[in-house]
Design an enzyme around this catalytic site. Sequence first.
Site, PDB file in Angstrom:
ATOM      1  N   ASN A 133       0.809  -1.222   0.000  1.00 38.97           N
ATOM      2  CA  ASN A 133       0.000   0.000   0.000  1.00 38.97           C
ATOM      3  C   ASN A 133       0.844   1.274   0.000  1.00 38.97           C
ATOM      4  O   ASN A 133       0.293   2.365   0.146  1.00 38.97           O
ATOM      5  CB  ASN A 133      -0.943   0.014   1.207  1.00 38.97           C
ATOM      6  CG  ASN A 133      -0.201   0.053   2.541  1.00 38.97           C
ATOM      7  OD1 ASN A 133       1.023   0.038   2.598  1.00 38.97           O
ATOM      8  ND2 ASN A 133      -0.958   0.109   3.628  1.00 38.97           N
ATOM      9  N   LYS A 134       2.154   1.156  -0.152  1.00 41.52           N
ATOM     10  CA  LYS A 134       3.027   2.330  -0.081  1.00 41.52           C
ATOM     11  C   LYS A 134       3.090   3.061  -1.425  1.00 41.52           C
ATOM     12  O   LYS A 134       2.408   2.726  -2.381  1.00 41.52           O
ATOM     13  CB  LYS A 134       4.422   1.916   0.380  1.00 41.52           C
ATOM     14  CG  LYS A 134       4.460   1.382   1.814  1.00 41.52           C
ATOM     15  CD  LYS A 134       4.001   2.418   2.817  1.00 41.52           C
ATOM     16  CE  LYS A 134       4.284   2.043   4.256  1.00 41.52           C
ATOM     17  NZ  LYS A 134       3.553   0.850   4.719  1.00 41.52           N
TER      18      LYS A 134
END
Length: 381
Positions: free
Chosen positions: A192-193
């Site tokens: 999710n970065k």
Amino acid sequence: MQQRIWLSLAHMGGKEQAFIQEAFDTNWVVPLGPNVDGFEADLEKYLQVRNKTIAALCSGTAAIHLGLLLAGVEKGDEVICQSFTFSASCNPIVYLGATPVFVDSEKDTWNMDPALLREAIEDRIKKTGRKPKAIVPVHLYGMPAKMDEIMAIANQYGIPVVEDAAEALGSTYKGRPCGTWGRFGILSFNGNKMITTSGGGALICPDEENCRKAIFYATQAREPYPYYQHMQIGYNYRLSNICAGIGRGQMLVLDEHIARRRQIQRMYREAINPIPGCRIMDNPSADFNSNFWLSCILVDKDKAGFSAEELRLYLESQNIESRRLWKPMHLQPVFAHVPSYTHGISDAFFETGLCLPSGSSLTEEEIQRVISCIQHITGRN
């Protein structure tokens, strides 16, 4: 039911498969190879680290662990850590047999309060007779911490800084990339970065010698013998050549991902800030340039007529994922026994804040749907 809107999904750029296919074609499918070397070089070029070097690892948590290890943290030491963060920032302190000492946030950036940092250092010296072994500030949600003030205090007391920039790839403070201020810097490439390697991280090291040591520990501390010789405990922390190939493809679209997340934050800010009791997290001044990994809203229930938790539940009812802000580490049951220096700032953020959908793949229509739901709960729609 409308299609679900997720908080922050991985966003592929299209070139990742070429690097992966090349690894398969050349049989570089082990935790070594040209993609690992290339990814490290890409990161070094992007961050303009000059004299620093980067070791690609299997996670940001592994990077924090090795950063603390190389900073000299040992069993019985104390390490100052920002309280308002994810547990991965402080868990590696415990891995090493040390004790975290939590410091609260200031209101401008939501990050480590320099005044409380100084107070904590002086109090730990007074109470234990020893200064803390390291300091772990965090650039929360991509917002840079006040690193000039933090570094000045750390340098005054001679304490190394392990800078957690897991959420801040592409963010800058006073023109300098986050992750390059401390003795060691941490990056994360979780799914999710800003960019992903499926799972992965990196340790930004001050020089070649420390980078060599990081890689040594990350590859089971194997000594240079013609057989397996181990004189120190090592770890299986190296990034694989396949995952590094994903990272090389992601680097080609990193600037686009950052630009899009900043655009999403601007859309939220312009639509939501006029609502009484609602405020979107923003750069405090021109010195700060957040990547806005996640756009966050603070809700004053007395003024808005609803709480952050009520907003979260309403968004969920509309099939929209949101998330409460990090619960401060000094409030976590597992750390109830450790020292902390707080003044209620992060407690208030936790109670009143929410992360909104912020992924770079979100469409204009999806962002407007989130905004419309917030306007609806306020009675403006």
